[in-house]
Scaffold this active site. Structure first.
Site, PDB file in Angstrom:
ATOM      1  CG  ASP A   8     120.655   0.364 107.289  1.00 52.71           C
ATOM      2  OD1 ASP A   8     121.828   0.253 107.676  1.00 52.71           O
ATOM      3  OD2 ASP A   8     120.263   1.327 106.603  1.00 52.71           O
ATOM      4  CG  ASP A  46     119.788   4.890 108.491  1.00 55.36           C
ATOM      5  OD1 ASP A  46     120.714   5.336 107.794  1.00 55.36           O
ATOM      6  OD2 ASP A  46     118.602   5.302 108.385  1.00 55.36           O
ATOM      7  CG  HIS A  48     119.580   9.295 110.583  1.00 58.94           C
ATOM      8  ND1 HIS A  48     120.544   9.438 109.617  1.00 58.94           N
ATOM      9  CD2 HIS A  48     118.610   8.509 110.025  1.00 58.94           C
ATOM     10  CE1 HIS A  48     120.178   8.773 108.529  1.00 58.94           C
ATOM     11  NE2 HIS A  48     119.021   8.181 108.747  1.00 58.94           N
ATOM     12  CG  HIS A  81     114.481   6.828 109.746  1.00 49.33           C
ATOM     13  ND1 HIS A  81     114.288   7.956 108.994  1.00 49.33           N
ATOM     14  CD2 HIS A  81     115.638   6.286 109.304  1.00 49.33           C
ATOM     15  CE1 HIS A  81     115.274   8.093 108.130  1.00 49.33           C
ATOM     16  NE2 HIS A  81     116.118   7.093 108.290  1.00 49.33           N
ATOM     17  CE  LYS A 106     123.351   2.596 106.011  1.00 54.30           C
ATOM     18  NZ  LYS A 106     122.124   3.402 105.927  1.00 54.30           N
ATOM     19  CB  CYS A 151     120.301   1.156 102.961  1.00 51.98           C
ATOM     20  SG  CYS A 151     119.926   2.828 103.565  1.00 51.98           S
TER      21      CYS A 151
HETATM   22  C1  VGL Z   1     116.976   3.662 104.591  1.00 58.34           C
HETATM   23  C2  VGL Z   1     115.588   5.393 104.035  1.00 58.34           C
HETATM   24  C3  VGL Z   1     116.176   6.209 104.971  1.00 58.34           C
HETATM   25  C4  VGL Z   1     117.393   2.233 104.366  1.00 58.34           C
HETATM   26  C5  VGL Z   1     117.603   4.457 105.533  1.00 58.34           C
HETATM   27  O1  VGL Z   1     117.989   1.615 105.265  1.00 58.34           O
HETATM   28  O2  VGL Z   1     117.111   1.711 103.264  1.00 58.34           O
HETATM   29  N1  VGL Z   1     115.990   4.136 103.838  1.00 58.34           N
HETATM   30  N2  VGL Z   1     117.189   5.728 105.713  1.00 58.34           N
HETATM   31 ZN    ZN Z   2     117.926   6.926 107.327  1.00 56.11          ZN
END
Ligand code: VGL
Ligand code: ZN
Length: 205
Positions: A8, A46, A48, A81, A106, A151
């Site tokens: 990420d 990430d 979404h 996010h 993901k 993550c």
């Molecule tokens: C993450 C919170 C929500 C991360 C991703 O990459 O650690 N944390 N989505």
């Molecule tokens: Zn996330």
């Protein structure tokens, strides 16, 4: 065969982003130095939908940091996010993206979050990462990225349980720290689960 897993490394987790991790961008130059040392580099992203269930804003009267039940799992709520196709979801502009062999998105199902790069939080579906690494003959994985206490932690723990010899590059990760010692606790938890904690300086050629 070894692989590097970049977790990420996206704008929203860097300073100025929607879910900014303190000093998150400082891990990028370390990633760029390590990438050329690996034959295989995978990145998680990430990714979404705009109405993802982990976003506080999609739930009535909820704020980031609150915890809800999302389809049977405890879910920490976050600011909006890493929405698919947005700037925040893009990899950091200084990341050497040409060095990435394959990307694993993901968190694409709005009904369940996915901290690990391997599985969603209920271990209901695989992202295909484990199968891919195994098909490439990978036995050792080196993990870095954001965020250490979410993550990166769950990706490293799943890497161990999937049978990979797992190394966390400790200076190439930073945590969200909803509680001040979350990152320290994440390091301890990973270590107890069999993750080897190492420094990037021990890997530089
Ligand atoms: C993450 C919170 C929500 C991360 C991703 O990459 O650690 N944390 N989505
Ligand atoms: Zn996330």
């Amino acid at each position: 065969m070894k692989a590097l897993i970049l977790v990420d490394l996206q704008n929203d987790f860097c300073p100025g982003g929607a879910l900014a991790v303190h000093e998150g961008d400082q891990v990028i130059p370390i990633a760029n130095r390590l990438i050329p040392q690996f034959e295989l580099v995978v990145a998680t992203q990430d990714w979404h939908p705009a109405n993802h269930g982990s976003f506080a804003a999609v739930h009535y009267m909820k704020r980031p940091g609150m915890v809800i039940d999302l389809n049977g799992l405890d879910q920490v709520l976050w600011p909006i996010h890493c929405v698919q196709e947005s700037f925040g979801a893009e990899f950091h502009p200084t990341l050497n993206q040409a060095g990435i062999t394959k990307i694993f998105p993901k968190g694409t199902d709005k009904g369940i979050d996915s901290y690990s790069g391997f599985f969603d939080n209920g271990k209901r579906k695989s992202t295909g990462l484990s199968e891919y690494l195994k098909s490439e003959g990978v036995t050792q994985v080196f993990v870095l990225g954001l965020a250490a206490d979410f993550c990166v932690k769950f990706t490293s723990l799943d890497a161990v349980s999937e049978g990979f010899e797992t190394y966390l590059i400790q200076d190439a990760t930073r945590g969200v720290n909803l509680n001040p010692d979350d990152t320290e606790n994440a390091f301890r938890e990973m270590n107890e689960a069999g993750v080897n904690l190492i420094s990037s300086s021990s890997m530089l050629v």
